[in-house]
Design a protein around this motif. Structure first.
Motif, PDB file in Angstrom:
ATOM      1  N   GLY A 302      41.797  29.772  41.569  1.00  0.00           N
ATOM      2  CA  GLY A 302      42.623  30.865  41.148  1.00  0.00           C
ATOM      3  C   GLY A 302      41.816  31.918  40.279  1.00  0.00           C
ATOM      4  N   LYS A 303      42.206  32.796  39.419  1.00  0.00           N
ATOM      5  CA  LYS A 303      41.630  33.798  38.729  1.00  0.00           C
ATOM      6  C   LYS A 303      42.000  33.981  37.251  1.00  0.00           C
ATOM      7  N   THR A 304      41.388  34.681  36.352  1.00  0.00           N
ATOM      8  CA  THR A 304      42.027  35.140  35.274  1.00  0.00           C
ATOM      9  C   THR A 304      42.118  36.620  35.432  1.00  0.00           C
ATOM     10  N   CYS A 305      43.010  37.123  34.492  1.00  0.00           N
ATOM     11  CA  CYS A 305      42.995  38.696  34.341  1.00  0.00           C
ATOM     12  C   CYS A 305      43.205  38.663  33.059  1.00  0.00           C
ATOM     13  N   ILE A 306      42.404  39.581  32.392  1.00  0.00           N
ATOM     14  CA  ILE A 306      42.601  39.705  30.888  1.00  0.00           C
ATOM     15  C   ILE A 306      42.287  41.231  30.891  1.00  0.00           C
ATOM     16  N   GLY A 307      43.239  41.831  29.858  1.00  0.00           N
ATOM     17  CA  GLY A 307      43.118  43.418  29.866  1.00  0.00           C
ATOM     18  C   GLY A 307      43.812  43.967  28.733  1.00  0.00           C
ATOM     19  N   THR A 308      43.760  45.058  28.625  1.00  0.00           N
ATOM     20  CA  THR A 308      44.315  46.021  27.397  1.00  0.00           C
ATOM     21  C   THR A 308      45.126  47.049  28.127  1.00  0.00           C
ATOM     22  N   TYR A 309      46.426  47.092  27.503  1.00  0.00           N
ATOM     23  CA  TYR A 309      47.188  48.233  27.947  1.00  0.00           C
ATOM     24  C   TYR A 309      47.189  49.081  26.833  1.00  0.00           C
ATOM     25  N   ILE A 310      46.888  50.560  26.785  1.00  0.00           N
ATOM     26  CA  ILE A 310      46.881  51.398  25.862  1.00  0.00           C
ATOM     27  C   ILE A 310      47.618  52.669  26.108  1.00  0.00           C
ATOM     28  N   THR A 311      48.452  53.081  25.299  1.00  0.00           N
ATOM     29  CA  THR A 311      49.242  54.195  25.566  1.00  0.00           C
ATOM     30  C   THR A 311      48.710  55.145  24.490  1.00  0.00           C
ATOM     31  N   GLY A 312      48.889  56.229  24.666  1.00  0.00           N
ATOM     32  CA  GLY A 312      48.377  57.265  23.539  1.00  0.00           C
ATOM     33  C   GLY A 312      48.374  58.683  24.255  1.00  0.00           C
ATOM     34  N   VAL A 313      47.592  59.744  23.592  1.00  0.00           N
ATOM     35  CA  VAL A 313      47.809  60.991  23.915  1.00  0.00           C
ATOM     36  C   VAL A 313      46.637  61.601  23.959  1.00  0.00           C
ATOM     37  N   LYS A 314      46.649  62.445  25.386  1.00  0.00           N
ATOM     38  CA  LYS A 314      45.408  63.211  25.529  1.00  0.00           C
ATOM     39  C   LYS A 314      45.763  64.771  25.991  1.00  0.00           C
ATOM     40  N   ASP A 315      45.264  65.627  25.322  1.00  0.00           N
ATOM     41  CA  ASP A 315      45.600  67.032  25.418  1.00  0.00           C
ATOM     42  C   ASP A 315      47.042  67.348  25.243  1.00  0.00           C
ATOM     43  N   GLY A 316      47.546  66.640  24.426  1.00  0.00           N
ATOM     44  CA  GLY A 316      49.296  66.876  24.264  1.00  0.00           C
ATOM     45  C   GLY A 316      50.093  65.892  25.094  1.00  0.00           C
ATOM     46  N   GLN A 317      49.512  65.320  26.185  1.00  0.00           N
ATOM     47  CA  GLN A 317      50.257  64.576  27.081  1.00  0.00           C
ATOM     48  C   GLN A 317      50.164  62.991  26.803  1.00  0.00           C
ATOM     49  N   GLU A 318      51.310  62.300  26.822  1.00  0.00           N
ATOM     50  CA  GLU A 318      51.193  60.760  26.618  1.00  0.00           C
ATOM     51  C   GLU A 318      51.025  60.293  27.786  1.00  0.00           C
ATOM     52  N   LYS A 319      50.138  59.133  27.965  1.00  0.00           N
ATOM     53  CA  LYS A 319      49.770  58.394  29.107  1.00  0.00           C
ATOM     54  C   LYS A 319      49.515  56.865  28.877  1.00  0.00           C
ATOM     55  N   THR A 320      49.485  56.104  29.796  1.00  0.00           N
ATOM     56  CA  THR A 320      49.023  54.792  29.789  1.00  0.00           C
ATOM     57  C   THR A 320      47.925  54.198  30.406  1.00  0.00           C
ATOM     58  N   ILE A 321      46.857  53.737  30.144  1.00  0.00           N
ATOM     59  CA  ILE A 321      45.905  53.076  30.978  1.00  0.00           C
ATOM     60  C   ILE A 321      45.707  51.590  30.814  1.00  0.00           C
ATOM     61  N   PHE A 322      45.481  50.968  31.863  1.00  0.00           N
ATOM     62  CA  PHE A 322      45.014  49.370  31.840  1.00  0.00           C
ATOM     63  C   PHE A 322      43.848  49.123  32.140  1.00  0.00           C
ATOM     64  N   ILE A 323      43.025  48.440  31.349  1.00  0.00           N
ATOM     65  CA  ILE A 323      41.516  48.379  31.643  1.00  0.00           C
ATOM     66  C   ILE A 323      41.622  46.659  31.699  1.00  0.00           C
ATOM     67  N   TYR A 324      40.909  46.127  32.811  1.00  0.00           N
ATOM     68  CA  TYR A 324      41.000  44.784  32.961  1.00  0.00           C
ATOM     69  C   TYR A 324      39.679  44.127  33.744  1.00  0.00           C
ATOM     70  N   ASN A 325      39.857  42.842  33.712  1.00  0.00           N
ATOM     71  CA  ASN A 325      38.702  42.271  34.473  1.00  0.00           C
ATOM     72  C   ASN A 325      39.514  40.874  35.108  1.00  0.00           C
ATOM     73  N   ASN A 326      39.093  40.706  36.502  1.00  0.00           N
ATOM     74  CA  ASN A 326      39.588  39.519  37.149  1.00  0.00           C
ATOM     75  C   ASN A 326      38.285  38.476  37.284  1.00  0.00           C
ATOM     76  N   CYS A 327      38.504  37.463  36.869  1.00  0.00           N
ATOM     77  CA  CYS A 327      37.433  36.470  37.003  1.00  0.00           C
ATOM     78  C   CYS A 327      37.763  35.306  37.804  1.00  0.00           C
ATOM     79  N   ASP A 328      36.916  34.805  38.834  1.00  0.00           N
ATOM     80  CA  ASP A 328      37.356  33.668  39.766  1.00  0.00           C
ATOM     81  C   ASP A 328      36.759  32.423  39.380  1.00  0.00           C
ATOM     82  N   HIS A 329      37.770  31.611  38.966  1.00  0.00           N
ATOM     83  CA  HIS A 329      36.960  30.290  38.511  1.00  0.00           C
ATOM     84  C   HIS A 329      35.943  29.655  39.592  1.00  0.00           C
ATOM     85  N   ALA A 330      36.293  29.657  40.860  1.00  0.00           N
ATOM     86  CA  ALA A 330      35.236  29.092  41.766  1.00  0.00           C
ATOM     87  C   ALA A 330      33.821  29.810  41.884  1.00  0.00           C
TER      88      ALA A 330
END
Ligand code: NDP
Length: 399
Positions: A302-330
């Motif tokens: 199996g794998k891990t998935c660790i990341g950050t959800y970040i919501t903020g404002v760009k040019d007056g518009q709100e948006k959310t991004i998710f930055i993550y990594n999957n790492c496989d044990h094997a």
């Protein structure tokens, strides 16, 4: 010529040593020191004496012992991969010898499970005056999650408002109950009251009492529990626009049931008890009977998935991004003989060290990861086994 002294020879250190050994352009000479020197010798034999030049036995609770080894080795950098209890004596030894310092976990006193940067931040002026640098928390979380946040703030937003760090281990090691890094440190962290930042103050929750079912990339939906994690403290300080910052970790039902039973009978306590005329700490005894996290690696799927959800404002518009990594044990086992939790910590420790040694991340004082330009670190993650992805998405969290 760069020379490093790595302290600790456990699961994380084994990965860092192997990764540093391959990077001859950054790490010319590696020295290893730990409490049980036979573990250093075993690693030296595995990696080769041409790369690991020397090994030392030391008790890193005692600054003078660390200082003596530093004086002998004369490293450019001390990489602390022992336990959080040793952070301050090792920092003291670095101060005395004017040597740079890096770790992956914040200091904790042994007799109190208290996670905060105050003790290490108190060294800021002393490190500046000595002209040396300390990089705090160069693991995955803390570490990569701090860098992800800085990267998002730099490239995707004018202002960041909501941060949710999510840590999922979707792997199976086949054991009834085991922790993926040092059991004592891990259980101290998990059994604490939850804490998160909202509207300018810390709010508390009962331990593991707040749950969200989150869908993790390439893993699926997993029960995730709110808990305190140390990077929240530095991130809300360094990104004061954050209105809310939280940390979530996944736990399976079997794990939680074991934990509840062990807690219920006092086995996770750090209060010493008398046993056959001796003082023992129940949690230290429990650590001794649980599987060594390093031993879980073979056959771990199996794998891990660790990341950050970040919501903020760009040019007056709100948006959310998710930055993550999957790492496989094997895949980690195949590459360095480790499981993914040791790997995801050991690789960022190598990257932070390389950036300090080549002067990319270099200034006197005591710093958290998000205080440096995230780009070179993000580039090295892709090159050294922890590729990351960014997606724009709807936030899975309610306001
Ligand atoms: P291990 O228990 O596997 O290894 C710890 C090593 O430190 C052992 O070799 C141990 O020696 C040595 N050690 C302990 N006490 C002393 C001492 N007094 N003097 C010298 N050496 C000592 O732990 P891990 O490798 O799993 O974890 C290492 C560090 O990484 C921990 O601080 C942990 O909190 C941190 N971590 C950080 C993460 C992140 O993402 N930021 C994630 C996972 C871990 P001995 O062999 O004798 O026991």
């Amino acid at each position: 010529m760069a020379r490093v002294l790595i302290i600790g020879a456990g699961g994380v250190a084994a990965v860092t040593v192997k990764k540093c050994a391959r990077l001859t352009e950054h790490f010319d000479e590696i020295y290893l020191a730990s409490r049980t020197v036979s573990k250093c010798v075993a690693l030296q034999e595995e990696v080769g004496k041409d790369r690991v030049k020397g090994v030392y036995a030391l008790n890193a609770d005692i600054a003078a012992e660390v200082e003596a080894v530093i004086n002998e080795v004369q490293p450019d950098l001390v990489i602390n991969l022992a336990l959080p209890y040793q952070d301050l004596p090792i920092m003291d030894a670095c101060l005395a010898t004017k040597t740079d310092y890096l770790d992956t976990a914040n200091y904790e006193p042994k007799d109190e499970a208290k996670f905060e940067y105050s003790w290490q931040w108190a060294y800021q002026q002393k490190f500046q005056d000595a002209g040396i640098m300390a990089l705090l928390g160069s693991g995955f979380d803390p570490g990569v999650t701090n860098v992800y946040t800085a990267y998002a703030a730099k490239h995707y937003f004018d202002e960041i408002h909501y941060l949710d760090i999510v840590d999922c281990n979707g792997g199976d090691h086949g054991q009834a109950f085991a922790t993926n890094f040092n059991p004592e440190i891990n259980i101290r962290e998990i059994t604490q009251r939850g804490r998160f930042w909202e509207d300018g103050e810390w709010k508390e929750t009962d331990p593991l009492s707040v749950r969200e079912d989150l869908d993790y990339q390439n893993i699926g939906v997993r029960a995730s529990y709110l808990m305190f994690h140390e990077e929240l403290e530095s991130l809300v300080k360094h990104f004061p626009t954050l209105k809310r910052a939280r940390f979530w970790m996944t736990f399976g039902e079997a794990y939680l049931t074991h934990l509840r039973v062990l807690e219920g009978i006092g086995m996770t306590s750090i209060e010493p008890i008398e046993y056959q005329g001796q003082q023992i700490v129940p949690l230290e005894f429990l650590k001794a009977v649980l599987p060594n996290p390093g031993s879980l690696a073979e056959g771990y799927t199996g794998k891990t998935c660790i990341g950050t959800y970040i919501t903020g404002v760009k040019d007056g518009q709100e948006k959310t991004i998710f930055i993550y990594n999957n790492c496989d044990h094997a895949a980690c086992y195949e590459e360095v003989g480790a499981q993914a939790v040791s790997y995801t910590t050991g690789v960022p420790a190598m990257i932070g060290s390389a950036l300090m040694l080549n002067g990319t991340w270099k200034k006197p004082g005591v710093w958290n990861m998000e205080q440096f330009d995230p780009d070179p670190f993000m580039a090295m993650l892709n090159e050294h086994g922890l590729p990351w992805h960014v997606i724009e998405c709807d936030s899975p969290f309610k306001r």
